[in-house]
Scaffold this motif. Structure first.
Motif, PDB file in Angstrom:
ATOM      1  N   THR A 444       1.584  -3.576  -4.980  1.00 48.48           N
ATOM      2  CA  THR A 444       0.510  -2.595  -4.776  1.00 48.48           C
ATOM      3  C   THR A 444       0.316  -1.698  -5.991  1.00 48.48           C
ATOM      4  O   THR A 444      -0.389  -0.689  -5.908  1.00 48.48           O
ATOM      5  N   ARG A 445       0.965  -2.074  -7.099  1.00 50.78           N
ATOM      6  CA  ARG A 445       0.839  -1.331  -8.362  1.00 50.78           C
ATOM      7  C   ARG A 445       1.210   0.145  -8.200  1.00 50.78           C
ATOM      8  O   ARG A 445       0.568   1.034  -8.764  1.00 50.78           O
ATOM      9  N   GLY A 446       2.244   0.398  -7.380  1.00 47.39           N
ATOM     10  CA  GLY A 446       2.746   1.747  -7.214  1.00 47.39           C
ATOM     11  C   GLY A 446       1.946   2.621  -6.280  1.00 47.39           C
ATOM     12  O   GLY A 446       2.228   3.817  -6.148  1.00 47.39           O
ATOM     13  N   ASN A 447       0.935   2.055  -5.618  1.00 46.13           N
ATOM     14  CA  ASN A 447       0.119   2.838  -4.688  1.00 46.13           C
ATOM     15  C   ASN A 447       0.901   3.019  -3.389  1.00 46.13           C
ATOM     16  O   ASN A 447       1.003   2.107  -2.568  1.00 46.13           O
ATOM     17  N   GLN A 448       1.463   4.212  -3.193  1.00 45.49           N
ATOM     18  CA  GLN A 448       2.358   4.441  -2.063  1.00 45.49           C
ATOM     19  C   GLN A 448       1.610   4.395  -0.728  1.00 45.49           C
ATOM     20  O   GLN A 448       2.162   3.938   0.282  1.00 45.49           O
ATOM     21  N   LEU A 449       0.374   4.844  -0.712  1.00 40.66           N
ATOM     22  CA  LEU A 449      -0.398   4.801   0.532  1.00 40.66           C
ATOM     23  C   LEU A 449      -0.607   3.356   0.985  1.00 40.66           C
ATOM     24  O   LEU A 449      -0.400   3.012   2.152  1.00 40.66           O
ATOM     25  N   ARG A 450      -1.001   2.498   0.023  1.00 40.02           N
ATOM     26  CA  ARG A 450      -1.210   1.091   0.363  1.00 40.02           C
ATOM     27  C   ARG A 450       0.107   0.416   0.720  1.00 40.02           C
ATOM     28  O   ARG A 450       0.177  -0.392   1.661  1.00 40.02           O
ATOM     29  N   ALA A 451       1.194   0.760  -0.023  1.00 41.17           N
ATOM     30  CA  ALA A 451       2.502   0.169   0.260  1.00 41.17           C
ATOM     31  C   ALA A 451       2.968   0.526   1.670  1.00 41.17           C
ATOM     32  O   ALA A 451       3.525  -0.308   2.385  1.00 41.17           O
ATOM     33  N   ALA A 452       2.725   1.777   2.085  1.00 44.66           N
ATOM     34  CA  ALA A 452       3.113   2.192   3.433  1.00 44.66           C
ATOM     35  C   ALA A 452       2.349   1.403   4.485  1.00 44.66           C
ATOM     36  O   ALA A 452       2.897   1.008   5.515  1.00 44.66           O
ATOM     37  N   GLU A 453       1.056   1.143   4.208  1.00 46.28           N
ATOM     38  CA  GLU A 453       0.252   0.339   5.141  1.00 46.28           C
ATOM     39  C   GLU A 453       0.804  -1.078   5.248  1.00 46.28           C
ATOM     40  O   GLU A 453       0.905  -1.641   6.342  1.00 46.28           O
ATOM     41  N   VAL A 454       1.154  -1.688   4.097  1.00 42.08           N
ATOM     42  CA  VAL A 454       1.701  -3.039   4.094  1.00 42.08           C
ATOM     43  C   VAL A 454       3.017  -3.097   4.869  1.00 42.08           C
ATOM     44  O   VAL A 454       3.263  -4.026   5.653  1.00 42.08           O
ATOM     45  N   LEU A 455       3.865  -2.094   4.660  1.00 41.14           N
ATOM     46  CA  LEU A 455       5.182  -2.071   5.306  1.00 41.14           C
ATOM     47  C   LEU A 455       5.104  -1.664   6.777  1.00 41.14           C
ATOM     48  O   LEU A 455       6.036  -1.908   7.547  1.00 41.14           O
ATOM     49  N   GLY A 456       3.981  -1.038   7.146  1.00 39.43           N
ATOM     50  CA  GLY A 456       3.832  -0.606   8.530  1.00 39.43           C
ATOM     51  C   GLY A 456       4.630   0.641   8.854  1.00 39.43           C
ATOM     52  O   GLY A 456       5.090   0.829   9.988  1.00 39.43           O
ATOM     53  N   ILE A 457       4.804   1.508   7.853  1.00 36.98           N
ATOM     54  CA  ILE A 457       5.556   2.750   8.068  1.00 36.98           C
ATOM     55  C   ILE A 457       4.718   3.933   7.601  1.00 36.98           C
ATOM     56  O   ILE A 457       3.717   3.775   6.896  1.00 36.98           O
ATOM     57  N   ASN A 458       5.138   5.126   7.998  1.00 33.48           N
ATOM     58  CA  ASN A 458       4.455   6.346   7.598  1.00 33.48           C
ATOM     59  C   ASN A 458       4.642   6.593   6.099  1.00 33.48           C
ATOM     60  O   ASN A 458       5.684   6.288   5.531  1.00 33.48           O
ATOM     61  N   ARG A 459       3.629   7.198   5.463  1.00 35.94           N
ATOM     62  CA  ARG A 459       3.704   7.441   4.028  1.00 35.94           C
ATOM     63  C   ARG A 459       4.865   8.387   3.678  1.00 35.94           C
ATOM     64  O   ARG A 459       5.564   8.191   2.691  1.00 35.94           O
ATOM     65  N   ASN A 460       5.062   9.404   4.517  1.00 38.86           N
ATOM     66  CA  ASN A 460       6.172  10.330   4.263  1.00 38.86           C
ATOM     67  C   ASN A 460       7.523   9.631   4.396  1.00 38.86           C
ATOM     68  O   ASN A 460       8.470   9.917   3.661  1.00 38.86           O
ATOM     69  N   THR A 461       7.597   8.696   5.352  1.00 36.14           N
ATOM     70  CA  THR A 461       8.836   7.915   5.502  1.00 36.14           C
ATOM     71  C   THR A 461       9.095   7.097   4.249  1.00 36.14           C
ATOM     72  O   THR A 461      10.239   7.000   3.768  1.00 36.14           O
ATOM     73  N   LEU A 462       8.030   6.520   3.700  1.00 32.57           N
ATOM     74  CA  LEU A 462       8.179   5.733   2.472  1.00 32.57           C
ATOM     75  C   LEU A 462       8.668   6.612   1.326  1.00 32.57           C
ATOM     76  O   LEU A 462       9.570   6.227   0.568  1.00 32.57           O
ATOM     77  N   ARG A 463       8.077   7.809   1.185  1.00 33.09           N
ATOM     78  CA  ARG A 463       8.502   8.718   0.115  1.00 33.09           C
ATOM     79  C   ARG A 463      10.000   9.044   0.238  1.00 33.09           C
ATOM     80  O   ARG A 463      10.734   9.070  -0.751  1.00 33.09           O
ATOM     81  N   LYS A 464      10.423   9.290   1.480  1.00 34.54           N
ATOM     82  CA  LYS A 464      11.825   9.623   1.708  1.00 34.54           C
ATOM     83  C   LYS A 464      12.738   8.466   1.322  1.00 34.54           C
ATOM     84  O   LYS A 464      13.779   8.651   0.669  1.00 34.54           O
ATOM     85  N   LYS A 465      12.343   7.251   1.703  1.00 36.93           N
ATOM     86  CA  LYS A 465      13.148   6.070   1.381  1.00 36.93           C
ATOM     87  C   LYS A 465      13.199   5.830  -0.126  1.00 36.93           C
ATOM     88  O   LYS A 465      14.220   5.410  -0.672  1.00 36.93           O
TER      89      LYS A 465
END
Length: 484
Positions: A444-465
């Protein structure tokens, strides 16, 4: 389609002139030839709706020429002209396949009556051809729009809502997803069924020829334009024109297409007459037209004219549940076309096909299954029949992701005493999460919002991980810092 192009073959110049004038008064385009050789040359370079042949000519007889025409152009109606009204000539002409014959000198009223008969024949033949073509198109559309997945159900619903109207449709999707098949389905389920469906790939035609392909040209419009040519829009009269890869259309031609959409008329190249058209326009592209509008490579006004009803086709990787249906269909079609005897696909092979990403989508899947059917020595296709699924660097991966993980874990734990390990569950999850997140962020070229959508998790959860797993150390991990 009306009678338009007529070929007159006679060695008498005066008769050729009279016939050209008489036929021209009926709005027909008339070409003349003074011998059989000249007639054959014209027939090789142009399509005619009717031919009038004299029996006696200097090089070969009209009956011999009739034999050639019946062999090479069997659908062309031929009227034989003869100065000898003998029963032998009449019988011989009809036996060899002439549509009719007329005796010289003939009354022009008699010729007109023959033209009316020939006109009806041409109309009937074109109607039969059009209906046969419509049936084939319908069968093709019904055969190949396959899928019961939710994304395809949404496509079907949208098709059902828009097909009956004449509204303009824009189909988008990756290459190989079946955009032309959807365009045909729109046509086949519309009120224009039985009328022409004309497709043109805007990316496959050289820029300098695309305008003439779309709009046609008049005789003398440019060097080499020795006769009038009807363009795709006129060919599609009453039906549907499908403009594939519309994003590749040159800007100057986009302006002319916009005018067609607004005015519902065209002008042939080299012509000064506006020709009304009655066609439905369906366009398709694998490009992001809004992005091309932003970069001024595509006209914004044309985009909004085309994008009245957008239909987005899902890539195959987003509907893996449809793959078994598609594979079964492609196997059956290969058996019919290539006389193979494949009875199906093994569970392991089918699982491998469903796990594959298919960058070429349905088209790539079809080619892959077709190749397997042709080359396999098995009656049931095996994993080994699909080279595209085999990763030579790690053949264990053919058994599926779960098996691969199990084998890796087993290998790692064999080297440790299980009693010495604490919190194994957390350790394994972290070791799996880190490469998973890294790969998704790279994709996703570092796009955290899109990565969270792909992973099926909340964006804040992704940031924490990302913080916990140490993935924000640098750009190599593919993480982009975004404002909150």
């Amino acid at each position: 389609m009306a009678l338009q192009q007529v070929l007159v073959v006679d060695d008498e110049e005066s008769l050729r002139w009279v016939l050209a004038k008489a036929l021209g008064r009926h709005g027909l385009q008339v070409d003349l030839a003074d011998c059989a050789a000249a007639a054959l040359d014209r027939l090789q370079h142009k399509t005619y709706d009717l031919a009038l042949l004299d029996i006696k000519m200097p090089d070969r007889s009209g009956l011999e020429l009739l034999d050639d025409i019946r062999q090479q152009w069997p659908q062309l109606p031929v009227i034989i002209m003869t100065a000898e009204s003998s029963m032998k000539n009449a019988i011989e002409a009809m036996k060899r396949g002439a549509y009719d014959y007329i005796t010289k000198p003939f009354d022009l009223d008699m010729l007109e009556a023959l033209l009316l008969k020939a006109q009806e024949l041409v109309r009937t033949r074109h109607e039969v051809e059009r209906l046969q073509s419509a049936v084939k198109e319908q069968q093709r559309s019904e055969r190949t729009l396959i899928g019961t997945s939710q994304p395809m159900q949404e496509v079907y619903k949208l098709l059902g809502r828009v097909a009956a109207s004449d509204i303009t449709v824009l189909i988008t999707g990756e290459s190989g997803t079946g955009k032309e098949l959807v365009a045909r389905a729109v046509h086949q389920n519309s009120n224009r069924l039985g009328q022409p469906f004309v497709a043109l790939n805007c990316a496959a035609i050289p820029r300098e020829l695309l305008e003439s392909e779309l709009f046609g040209f008049e005789k003398g419009a440019f060097t080499g334009a020795t006769e009038r040519k009807i363009g795709k829009f006129e060919q599609a009269s009453g039906g549907t024109i499908f403009l594939d890869e519309i994003g590749d259309m040159p800007l100057e031609l986009q302006a002319k297409l916009l005018r067609v959409l607004q005015e519902r008329e065209i002008s042939r190249m080299g012509g000064n007459r506006a020709i009304p058209i009655d066609v439905r326009i369906v366009a398709a592209t694998n490009q992001d037209l809004q992005q091309r509008v932003a970069t001024r490579e595509f006209r914004e006004d044309l985009f909004y004219r085309l994008n009245v009803v957008p239909i987005q086709l899902p890539p195959l990787r987003q509907r893996p549940e449809d793959i078994p249906l598609l594979v079964d269909f492609f196997i059956q079609r290969a058996n019919q076309e290539f006389h193979t005897h494949i009875h199906g696909c093994s569970a392991a092979a089918l699982q491998g096909l469903q796990n594959f990403t298919w960058p070429g989508n349905v088209r790539e899947l079809e080619n892959t299954v077709q190749r397997a059917c042709l080359l396999s020595q098995n009656q049931v296709l095996q994993l080994s029949d699909f080279p595209v699924l085999r990763d030579q660097s790690d053949p264990v991966e053919d058994d599926g992701l779960e098996t691969l993980i199990a084998n890796k874990l087993r290998s790692a734990l064999l080297q440790k005493e299980i009693e010495e390990i604490n919190d194994l569950y957390t350790m394994v999850l972290e070791q799996m999460e880190r490469p998973l997140l890294r790969i998704v962020l790279e994709k996703t070229r570092g796009n955290q919002l899109r990565a969270a959508e792909v992973l099926g998790i909340n964006r804040n959860t992704l940031r924490k991980k990302i913080r916990l797993l140490g993935l924000e150390a640098g750009r190599n991990d593919g993480v982009t810092t975004e404002p909150t």
